[in-house]
Design a protein around this motif. Sequence first.
Motif, PDB file in Angstrom:
ATOM      1  N   VAL A  70      43.888  70.467  24.270  1.00 53.02           N
ATOM      2  CA  VAL A  70      44.574  69.874  23.114  1.00 53.02           C
ATOM      3  C   VAL A  70      44.248  70.662  21.843  1.00 53.02           C
ATOM      4  O   VAL A  70      45.124  70.950  21.024  1.00 53.02           O
ATOM      5  N   ARG A  71      42.994  71.024  21.700  1.00 51.91           N
ATOM      6  CA  ARG A  71      42.571  71.823  20.538  1.00 51.91           C
ATOM      7  C   ARG A  71      43.198  73.217  20.592  1.00 51.91           C
ATOM      8  O   ARG A  71      43.654  73.749  19.573  1.00 51.91           O
ATOM      9  N   GLU A  72      43.240  73.810  21.768  1.00 53.96           N
ATOM     10  CA  GLU A  72      43.865  75.121  21.925  1.00 53.96           C
ATOM     11  C   GLU A  72      45.347  75.054  21.555  1.00 53.96           C
ATOM     12  O   GLU A  72      45.902  75.965  20.917  1.00 53.96           O
ATOM     13  N   HIS A  73      46.005  73.953  21.914  1.00 51.08           N
ATOM     14  CA  HIS A  73      47.412  73.735  21.554  1.00 51.08           C
ATOM     15  C   HIS A  73      47.578  73.681  20.040  1.00 51.08           C
ATOM     16  O   HIS A  73      48.512  74.275  19.475  1.00 51.08           O
ATOM     17  N   ARG A  74      46.653  73.005  19.364  1.00 54.61           N
ATOM     18  CA  ARG A  74      46.718  72.925  17.905  1.00 54.61           C
ATOM     19  C   ARG A  74      46.615  74.319  17.277  1.00 54.61           C
ATOM     20  O   ARG A  74      47.367  74.659  16.359  1.00 54.61           O
ATOM     21  N   THR A  93      51.138  67.785  27.382  1.00 59.39           N
ATOM     22  CA  THR A  93      51.158  66.441  27.930  1.00 59.39           C
ATOM     23  C   THR A  93      49.761  66.006  28.327  1.00 59.39           C
ATOM     24  O   THR A  93      48.965  66.797  28.823  1.00 59.39           O
ATOM     25  N   GLU A  94      49.475  64.739  28.072  1.00 62.06           N
ATOM     26  CA  GLU A  94      48.266  64.084  28.551  1.00 62.06           C
ATOM     27  C   GLU A  94      48.642  62.858  29.381  1.00 62.06           C
ATOM     28  O   GLU A  94      47.795  62.011  29.663  1.00 62.06           O
ATOM     29  N   ASP A  95      49.903  62.754  29.762  1.00 65.02           N
ATOM     30  CA  ASP A  95      50.419  61.618  30.519  1.00 65.02           C
ATOM     31  C   ASP A  95      49.742  61.550  31.888  1.00 65.02           C
ATOM     32  O   ASP A  95      49.874  62.468  32.694  1.00 65.02           O
ATOM     33  N   PRO A  96      49.016  60.486  32.189  1.00 62.84           N
ATOM     34  CA  PRO A  96      48.339  60.390  33.484  1.00 62.84           C
ATOM     35  C   PRO A  96      49.288  60.360  34.670  1.00 62.84           C
ATOM     36  O   PRO A  96      48.872  60.619  35.805  1.00 62.84           O
ATOM     37  N   ALA A  97      50.559  60.077  34.421  1.00 67.17           N
ATOM     38  CA  ALA A  97      51.545  60.127  35.502  1.00 67.17           C
ATOM     39  C   ALA A  97      51.922  61.563  35.845  1.00 67.17           C
ATOM     40  O   ALA A  97      52.508  61.817  36.900  1.00 67.17           O
ATOM     41  N   VAL A  98      51.574  62.500  34.963  1.00 70.03           N
ATOM     42  CA  VAL A  98      51.901  63.911  35.164  1.00 70.03           C
ATOM     43  C   VAL A  98      50.674  64.719  35.569  1.00 70.03           C
ATOM     44  O   VAL A  98      50.731  65.588  36.429  1.00 70.03           O
ATOM     45  N   THR A  99      49.542  64.418  34.923  1.00 73.21           N
ATOM     46  CA  THR A  99      48.363  65.268  35.100  1.00 73.21           C
ATOM     47  C   THR A  99      47.086  64.469  34.883  1.00 73.21           C
ATOM     48  O   THR A  99      47.080  63.481  34.131  1.00 73.21           O
ATOM     49  N   ASP A 100      46.012  64.921  35.514  1.00 69.04           N
ATOM     50  CA  ASP A 100      44.722  64.263  35.336  1.00 69.04           C
ATOM     51  C   ASP A 100      43.945  64.827  34.158  1.00 69.04           C
ATOM     52  O   ASP A 100      42.841  64.366  33.864  1.00 69.04           O
ATOM     53  N   ALA A 101      44.502  65.833  33.485  1.00 66.48           N
ATOM     54  CA  ALA A 101      43.853  66.471  32.334  1.00 66.48           C
ATOM     55  C   ALA A 101      44.953  67.028  31.431  1.00 66.48           C
ATOM     56  O   ALA A 101      46.074  67.281  31.882  1.00 66.48           O
ATOM     57  N   PRO A 102      44.666  67.230  30.139  1.00 59.54           N
ATOM     58  CA  PRO A 102      45.685  67.786  29.247  1.00 59.54           C
ATOM     59  C   PRO A 102      46.255  69.100  29.782  1.00 59.54           C
ATOM     60  O   PRO A 102      45.528  69.927  30.333  1.00 59.54           O
ATOM     61  N   MET A 103      47.545  69.275  29.595  1.00 57.93           N
ATOM     62  CA  MET A 103      48.246  70.434  30.137  1.00 57.93           C
ATOM     63  C   MET A 103      49.208  70.979  29.085  1.00 57.93           C
ATOM     64  O   MET A 103      49.939  70.216  28.443  1.00 57.93           O
ATOM     65  N   MET A 104      49.207  72.302  28.889  1.00 59.66           N
ATOM     66  CA  MET A 104      50.037  72.937  27.876  1.00 59.66           C
ATOM     67  C   MET A 104      50.953  73.967  28.520  1.00 59.66           C
ATOM     68  O   MET A 104      50.524  74.740  29.381  1.00 59.66           O
ATOM     69  N   LEU A 105      52.217  73.985  28.093  1.00 56.71           N
ATOM     70  CA  LEU A 105      53.176  74.980  28.564  1.00 56.71           C
ATOM     71  C   LEU A 105      53.495  75.934  27.421  1.00 56.71           C
ATOM     72  O   LEU A 105      53.733  75.508  26.282  1.00 56.71           O
ATOM     73  N   MET A 106      53.508  77.249  27.733  1.00 58.94           N
ATOM     74  CA  MET A 106      53.782  78.292  26.742  1.00 58.94           C
ATOM     75  C   MET A 106      54.850  79.235  27.285  1.00 58.94           C
ATOM     76  O   MET A 106      55.150  79.256  28.484  1.00 58.94           O
ATOM     77  N   SER A 107      55.393  80.039  26.391  1.00 61.55           N
ATOM     78  CA  SER A 107      56.323  81.076  26.807  1.00 61.55           C
ATOM     79  C   SER A 107      55.596  82.134  27.623  1.00 61.55           C
ATOM     80  O   SER A 107      54.393  82.339  27.470  1.00 61.55           O
ATOM     81  N   PHE A 108      56.339  82.798  28.491  1.00 61.94           N
ATOM     82  CA  PHE A 108      55.801  83.928  29.241  1.00 61.94           C
ATOM     83  C   PHE A 108      56.020  85.193  28.419  1.00 61.94           C
ATOM     84  O   PHE A 108      57.133  85.478  27.990  1.00 61.94           O
ATOM     85  N   VAL A 109      54.942  85.921  28.144  1.00 60.01           N
ATOM     86  CA  VAL A 109      55.033  87.172  27.386  1.00 60.01           C
ATOM     87  C   VAL A 109      54.882  88.319  28.374  1.00 60.01           C
ATOM     88  O   VAL A 109      53.830  88.493  28.986  1.00 60.01           O
ATOM     89  N   ASP A 110      55.937  89.091  28.532  1.00 68.32           N
ATOM     90  CA  ASP A 110      55.903  90.213  29.472  1.00 68.32           C
ATOM     91  C   ASP A 110      55.071  91.349  28.882  1.00 68.32           C
ATOM     92  O   ASP A 110      55.039  91.552  27.669  1.00 68.32           O
ATOM     93  N   GLY A 111      54.409  92.069  29.738  1.00 66.08           N
ATOM     94  CA  GLY A 111      53.606  93.196  29.270  1.00 66.08           C
ATOM     95  C   GLY A 111      52.479  93.492  30.243  1.00 66.08           C
ATOM     96  O   GLY A 111      52.471  93.013  31.382  1.00 66.08           O
ATOM     97  N   THR A 112      51.514  94.265  29.791  1.00 66.03           N
ATOM     98  CA  THR A 112      50.397  94.691  30.626  1.00 66.03           C
ATOM     99  C   THR A 112      49.114  94.003  30.187  1.00 66.03           C
ATOM    100  O   THR A 112      48.763  94.030  29.011  1.00 66.03           O
ATOM    101  N   VAL A 113      48.439  93.381  31.132  1.00 61.47           N
ATOM    102  CA  VAL A 113      47.124  92.800  30.888  1.00 61.47           C
ATOM    103  C   VAL A 113      46.105  93.686  31.603  1.00 61.47           C
ATOM    104  O   VAL A 113      46.106  93.769  32.829  1.00 61.47           O
ATOM    105  N   VAL A 114      45.262  94.332  30.845  1.00 63.27           N
ATOM    106  CA  VAL A 114      44.285  95.259  31.424  1.00 63.27           C
ATOM    107  C   VAL A 114      43.041  94.450  31.817  1.00 63.27           C
ATOM    108  O   VAL A 114      42.003  94.496  31.157  1.00 63.27           O
ATOM    109  N   ASP A 115      43.175  93.680  32.898  1.00 70.62           N
ATOM    110  CA  ASP A 115      42.087  92.814  33.338  1.00 70.62           C
ATOM    111  C   ASP A 115      41.413  93.333  34.605  1.00 70.62           C
ATOM    112  O   ASP A 115      40.629  92.630  35.237  1.00 70.62           O
ATOM    113  N   ASP A 116      41.709  94.585  34.945  1.00 65.40           N
ATOM    114  CA  ASP A 116      41.117  95.189  36.127  1.00 65.40           C
ATOM    115  C   ASP A 116      41.164  96.702  35.954  1.00 65.40           C
ATOM    116  O   ASP A 116      42.129  97.236  35.392  1.00 65.40           O
TER     117      ASP A 116
END
Length: 342
Positions: A70-74, A93-116
């Motif tokens: 939730v804080r990250e969403h803010r 959403t924090e709706d317990p009918a959807v998820t057991d924990a807060p959940m955030m949806l964001m846009s997909f940003v295409d590109g390269t993630v140098v994580d390896d």
Amino acid sequence: MSTAVGIDEAAVTGWITTALGLNAKAPLNFRRIGNGQSNLTYLVTDAAGASWVLRRPPLGTLLASAHDVVREHRILTALQDTGVPVPKVLGLTEDPAVTDAPMMLMSFVDGTVVDDVAVAEQLTVKRRAQIGASLTDTLASIHAVDLDATRLVDLASHKPYAERQLKRWSGQWDKSKTREHAGVEGLAERLRAAVPEQRELTLVHGDFHLSNVITSSVDGRVTAVVDWELCTLGDPLADVGALLAYWPQAGEGYVGPFMSSTLDGFPTRAELADAYFAQTGRDPSALGFWHTLALWKVSIIAEGILRRLLNDPRNRGVMDVSTKMVDDIIARAIATADEVGL
């Protein structure tokens, strides 16, 4: 449909397709992505080929205040119209009918993630240099955010950041450690004795490194900064120290998940620091303290990851974490403290 741990796929599909106005076409596919060992990240793809990114906290028992989606969403919402490149926030959403924990949806940003290192090896020397240059530019933009205009001025305490970090992460170590380690406690005492004066308060990402940015496949420019869960208000040099802590150099004998920076083209730690200070005009005299504190903090984060894996193996990501890895980070932190005279 896929089977993604931590996701009630039917419920989340309903939320995305009906509540967010995205015109998403069921069925949706959910796939865990990234090397991150903290908040869980999923690529969501619909039947028409559109993509989004979903975030939720890790599974199992969590430490208080940790992994706050939730804080990250803010924070991400506040940064939408600034000079800081971030994904577009689409829903929470924090709706317990959807998820057991807060959940955030964001846009997909295409590109390269140098994580390896395998990803980095596919890049040209020129592209690596371009990415390195954009990292310090992007970090400067984070530290230039207007806290009043973005309404982030009350995001965290305005008390001296070093003391806050030492108190918080000492507490995290006590709660998550898997064993006693004299090096962690001893280094904390050395850091407390060497706290520099804080001269300004800015937005601090808190975990800024090569794996937490998406870069352009055309020119290496940072197109999105991700993983804002540790973001706070504090001394901007803390982020510079963290970048250096995650930046091993060729010839250091380092073995681990952050080897990419050892390849030709990427700047050295000194070059990264020089570029940042040349651009911002800030005083670099306290950087050794912040570099050491960052390594100490990374060792505690790694120990926390190890604890979560022991508590619930479903949290495991691509990167493996071991007691030896944590010990190696602590050893590097102590060696850095010695080098900078703490």
